[in-house]
Scaffold this motif. Structure first.
Motif, PDB file in Angstrom:
ATOM      1  N   THR A 171       0.826  -1.210   0.000  1.00 26.50           N
ATOM      2  CA  THR A 171       0.000   0.000   0.000  1.00 26.50           C
ATOM      3  C   THR A 171       0.856   1.254   0.000  1.00 26.50           C
ATOM      4  OG1 THR A 171      -1.782  -1.155   1.168  1.00 26.50           O
ATOM      5  CG2 THR A 171      -1.799   1.247   1.245  1.00 26.50           C
TER       6      THR A 171
ATOM      7  N   GLN B  55      -0.968   4.592  -5.653  1.00 24.93           N
ATOM      8  CA  GLN B  55      -1.937   4.827  -6.724  1.00 24.93           C
ATOM      9  C   GLN B  55      -2.880   3.642  -6.916  1.00 24.93           C
ATOM     10  OE1 GLN B  55       1.191   3.997  -7.079  1.00 24.93           O
ATOM     11  NE2 GLN B  55       1.453   2.587  -8.804  1.00 24.93           N
ATOM     12  N   LYS B  56      -2.568   2.502  -6.323  1.00 28.20           N
ATOM     13  CA  LYS B  56      -3.389   1.306  -6.507  1.00 28.20           C
ATOM     14  C   LYS B  56      -4.547   1.277  -5.505  1.00 28.20           C
ATOM     15  CE  LYS B  56       0.179  -1.649  -8.554  1.00 28.20           C
ATOM     16  NZ  LYS B  56      -0.461  -1.702  -9.870  1.00 28.20           N
ATOM     17  N   SER B  57      -5.681   0.749  -5.941  1.00 35.93           N
ATOM     18  CA  SER B  57      -6.850   0.628  -5.073  1.00 35.93           C
ATOM     19  C   SER B  57      -6.649  -0.517  -4.082  1.00 35.93           C
ATOM     20  CB  SER B  57      -8.095   0.365  -5.918  1.00 35.93           C
ATOM     21  OG  SER B  57      -8.022  -0.926  -6.524  1.00 35.93           O
ATOM     22  N   LYS B  58      -7.529  -0.586  -3.066  1.00 39.03           N
ATOM     23  CA  LYS B  58      -7.449  -1.670  -2.083  1.00 39.03           C
ATOM     24  C   LYS B  58      -7.611  -3.027  -2.754  1.00 39.03           C
ATOM     25  CE  LYS B  58      -9.021   0.849   2.032  1.00 39.03           C
ATOM     26  NZ  LYS B  58     -10.048   0.917   3.108  1.00 39.03           N
ATOM     27  N   ASN B  59      -8.507  -3.099  -3.713  1.00 34.19           N
ATOM     28  CA  ASN B  59      -8.726  -4.361  -4.419  1.00 34.19           C
ATOM     29  C   ASN B  59      -7.488  -4.771  -5.219  1.00 34.19           C
ATOM     30  OD1 ASN B  59     -10.527  -6.558  -5.294  1.00 34.19           O
ATOM     31  ND2 ASN B  59     -10.353  -5.612  -7.317  1.00 34.19           N
ATOM     32  N   GLU B  60      -6.843  -3.794  -5.861  1.00 34.10           N
ATOM     33  CA  GLU B  60      -5.620  -4.092  -6.620  1.00 34.10           C
ATOM     34  C   GLU B  60      -4.512  -4.570  -5.688  1.00 34.10           C
ATOM     35  OE1 GLU B  60      -5.621  -1.149 -10.486  1.00 34.10           O
ATOM     36  OE2 GLU B  60      -5.356  -0.217  -8.504  1.00 34.10           O
ATOM     37  N   ILE B  61      -4.426  -3.987  -4.504  1.00 34.13           N
ATOM     38  CA  ILE B  61      -3.409  -4.391  -3.539  1.00 34.13           C
ATOM     39  C   ILE B  61      -3.650  -5.827  -3.072  1.00 34.13           C
ATOM     40  CG2 ILE B  61      -2.517  -3.992  -1.204  1.00 34.13           C
ATOM     41  CD1 ILE B  61      -1.468  -1.974  -3.232  1.00 34.13           C
TER      42      ILE B  61
END
Length: 296
Positions: A51, A56-62
């Motif tokens: 994170t 720049q990444k969303s929680k779902n992408e993480i």
């Protein structure tokens, strides 16, 4: 207890070494489920590291990235165990060095050169294959294990193709006795064993402590530095591209040399972010008003 651990390790690694690739990666999928979903091994550390490194990444992408990382970790664990009983030919099917011709002018001059790499791809298999694929005396260091029987077995397996390894505290004596030409291979993304000696650089949006050894040794012995960028091509197969990082270390400070390495590693991670050991507590130290403090 040490004897039991030693024999268990031998049995498991010998069994893994006899498996076909197909069955090996079937086991890896099960291992990932155990580590990630059941044991939840350092899951909070991994999510936190990812994170902060990729804001720049969303929680779902993480979460997806974390799952990919744990599959990558499981692959490396099972491959490494199996590789202790693989032939050199089988290991070479899984790992190749490319662009090695950039080393030739330096090796032809009978120089000591430094190769810096990180915990990307299967670094264990790569290190074992250096002498057979690059055709030059290779040297590295390791951290001794408490279990002496297990340490001897692992050292024997790691050195069976000709790489010379020694405990990290004996690094300088080893450098003094290196054959010429020779390659000193160091993993430069370790956590600093002495935080007071660490070099601090900007890495993945964060003030980060790196080990002092590679930059210090490069300057002290005036070693040209090469970067080994190891990437997973697809499951179980890796390539390590060699490039010149620094021709003359005397022209840079320790921090500048470390930043060059950190920049190359960051480039690689932006391209393949699951391809690193994110479960390690990389950012457990921070600087605050001139003081170094522990933050976890």
């Amino acid at each position: 207890m040490q004897t039991i651990s030693y024999f268990l390790f031998r049995i498991i690694s010998r069994f893994a070494g006899k498996l076909s690739d197909k069955n090996l990666y079937r086991i890896s999928k099960v291992l990932k489920l155990i580590i990630y979903n059941v044991l939840r091994y350092r899951k909070s550390v991994t999510i936190k590291n990812l994170t902060k490194s990729f804001p720049q990444k969303s929680k779902n992408e993480i979460v997806i990235l974390a799952g990919n990382y744990y599959q990558n970790l499981s692959d490396i664990l099972i491959e490494t165990l199996a590789s202790y009983y693989w032939t050199t030919e089988r290991m070479a099917l899984h790992f190749k060095f490319t662009n090695t011709e950039v080393l030739k002018p330096y090796l032809d001059k009978n120089l000591r050169i430094m190769a810096v790499a990180s915990h990307t791809g299967n670094f264990e298999i790569g290190a074992v294959l250096i002498p057979s694929q690059i055709k030059a005396p290779a040297y590295s260091v390791y951290r001794p294990l408490a279990n002496q029987k297990l340490e001897k077995l692992i050292v024997d397996k790691r050195t069976r193709t000709g790489i010379h390894i020694t405990p990290s505290k004996l690094l300088r004596p080893m450098i003094e006795t290196m054959e010429l030409p020779g390659i000193l291979f160091l993993l430069a993304d370790q956590n600093p064993p002495s935080i007071q000696k660490a070099f601090w650089v900007n890495f993945l949006h964060q003030d980060t402590a790196f080990v002092h050894g590679p930059a210090q040794i490069a300057k002290e012995y005036n070693m040209p530095v090469f970067y080994f960028d190891t990437r997973k091509i697809y499951q179980g197969y890796y390539e390590s591209k060699v490039s010149l990082l620094l021709d003359d270390p005397s022209t840079k400070t320790h921090e500048e040399i470390t930043q060059l390495f950190a920049g190359k590693l960051e480039e690689s991670l932006r391209d393949r972010p699951d391809n690193w050991l994110w479960s390690h507590k990389r950012w457990k130290w921070a600087r605050n008003q001139g003081k170094i403090i522990r933050v976890d």
